[in-house]
Design a protein around this motif. Structure first.
Motif, PDB file in Angstrom:
ATOM      1  N   UNK A 174       7.140  -1.080   1.485  1.00 37.55           N
ATOM      2  CA  UNK A 174       8.164  -2.109   1.628  1.00 37.55           C
ATOM      3  C   UNK A 174       9.494  -1.608   1.085  1.00 37.55           C
ATOM      4  N   UNK A 204       5.945  -0.175  -3.674  1.00 37.82           N
ATOM      5  CA  UNK A 204       4.805  -1.040  -3.402  1.00 37.82           C
ATOM      6  C   UNK A 204       4.372  -0.867  -1.956  1.00 37.82           C
ATOM      7  N   UNK A 253       3.181  -1.596   1.571  1.00 31.35           N
ATOM      8  CA  UNK A 253       3.322  -2.823   2.337  1.00 31.35           C
ATOM      9  C   UNK A 253       2.017  -3.570   2.481  1.00 31.35           C
ATOM     10  N   UNK A 260      -0.497  -6.222  -0.870  1.00 34.23           N
ATOM     11  CA  UNK A 260       0.470  -7.260  -1.204  1.00 34.23           C
ATOM     12  C   UNK A 260       0.386  -7.684  -2.667  1.00 34.23           C
ATOM     13  N   UNK A 261       1.502  -7.396  -3.377  1.00 31.01           N
ATOM     14  CA  UNK A 261       1.715  -8.025  -4.676  1.00 31.01           C
ATOM     15  C   UNK A 261       0.990  -7.459  -5.872  1.00 31.01           C
ATOM     16  N   UNK A 262       0.094  -6.501  -5.698  1.00 28.92           N
ATOM     17  CA  UNK A 262      -0.735  -6.156  -6.850  1.00 28.92           C
ATOM     18  C   UNK A 262      -0.457  -4.803  -7.459  1.00 28.92           C
ATOM     19  N   UNK A 263      -0.072  -3.839  -6.668  1.00 23.67           N
ATOM     20  CA  UNK A 263       0.054  -2.491  -7.209  1.00 23.67           C
ATOM     21  C   UNK A 263       1.423  -1.907  -6.949  1.00 23.67           C
ATOM     22  N   UNK A 264       1.950  -1.319  -7.957  1.00 22.05           N
ATOM     23  CA  UNK A 264       3.201  -0.581  -7.887  1.00 22.05           C
ATOM     24  C   UNK A 264       2.842   0.853  -8.162  1.00 22.05           C
ATOM     25  N   UNK A 275       3.225   4.963  -8.488  1.00 20.51           N
ATOM     26  CA  UNK A 275       4.114   6.074  -8.825  1.00 20.51           C
ATOM     27  C   UNK A 275       3.616   7.363  -8.206  1.00 20.51           C
TER      28      UNK A 275
END
Lengths: 113, 112
Positions: free
Chosen positions: A30, A92, A94, A97-101, A103
């Motif tokens: 995203x 993140x 796509x 959704x919403x849980x993992x960022x 690196x």
């Protein structure tokens, strides 16, 4: 397996040289962020890229987001010793959704005077 | 001007002695994160709070706990630190889950 790969892992260059580091994935993101981290400090945000094909410039740094939003590059023109640090790409996925960022493992850059 | 503040910057503890690291933010962001970063590695997410909702990563050991008493503050508690827990601990915040994260300067933990 790493969701984000970065290359090269290490880079040592002379002051004044140009360089490009890469951040690649098989997944769509995203958005992607680039951070620079100096020893003993937290990562400092350099840029966020959101749109496929987007190019952003920050003084001597040029960031590009791939058309498919799966990869990004950071180009530094006329590198200076102050550019030395660990360059991390992160973002993140796509489809997560919403849980993992996530690196990337980072590129450690050393600019010699 | 500091936006994400971590205290202390350096913490020394003894093997098995509980330790608490603190993080505060002036951004009024909804999400606060704790990461562990070991030498020459990328930060590893331990858990995050979305407002008061706690979200633990699946591989975070039970030894690590967190508290968020209000929007501004978040704590990392290590109940029984082992030698392998020596690392840099990074706090980050974001306005929402899918948005850019801003990091504090980190707390370097040494376990003797």
């Amino acid at each position: 397996t790493q969701l984000l790969e970065q290359s090269p892992q290490f880079l040592s260059i002379q002051e004044g040289e140009n360089l490009t580091v890469y951040c690649n994935s098989s997944s769509v993101f995203s958005s992607l962020q680039w951070y620079r981290q100096e020893p003993g400090e937290g990562p400092v945000l350099l840029v966020t890229v959101v749109t496929g094909g987007e190019v952003k410039k920050l003084k001597r740094l040029t960031f590009q987001f791939g058309d498919a939003r799966k990869d990004s590059s950071l180009h530094i023109t006329a590198a200076q010793p102050g550019d030395t640090g660990l360059y991390l790409c992160a973002g993140r996925p796509r489809d997560n959704y919403g849980q993992n960022f996530v690196f990337g493992p980072g590129t450690r850059l050393s600019v010699l005077p | 001007d500091a936006m994400v503040i971590q205290n202390p910057r350096y913490q020394v503890t003894q093997f098995g002695k509980p330790v608490t690291l603190s993080c505060s933010q002036t951004l009024n962001h909804n999400v606060m994160y704790w990461y562990q970063q070991k030498s020459s590695q990328a930060p590893k997410l331990l858990f995050h709070y979305y407002d008061k909702d706690f979200n633990n990563e699946a591989d975070t050991p039970d030894n690590f706990q967190s508290r968020r008493p209000n929007t501004s503050f978040c704590f990392l508690d290590i109940r029984s630190p082992g030698l392998g827990d020596a690392a840099m601990y990074l706090c980050a915040t974001s306005r929402d889950l899918r948005e850019t994260q801003y990091f504090g300067p980190g707390t370097r933990l040494l376990v003797l």
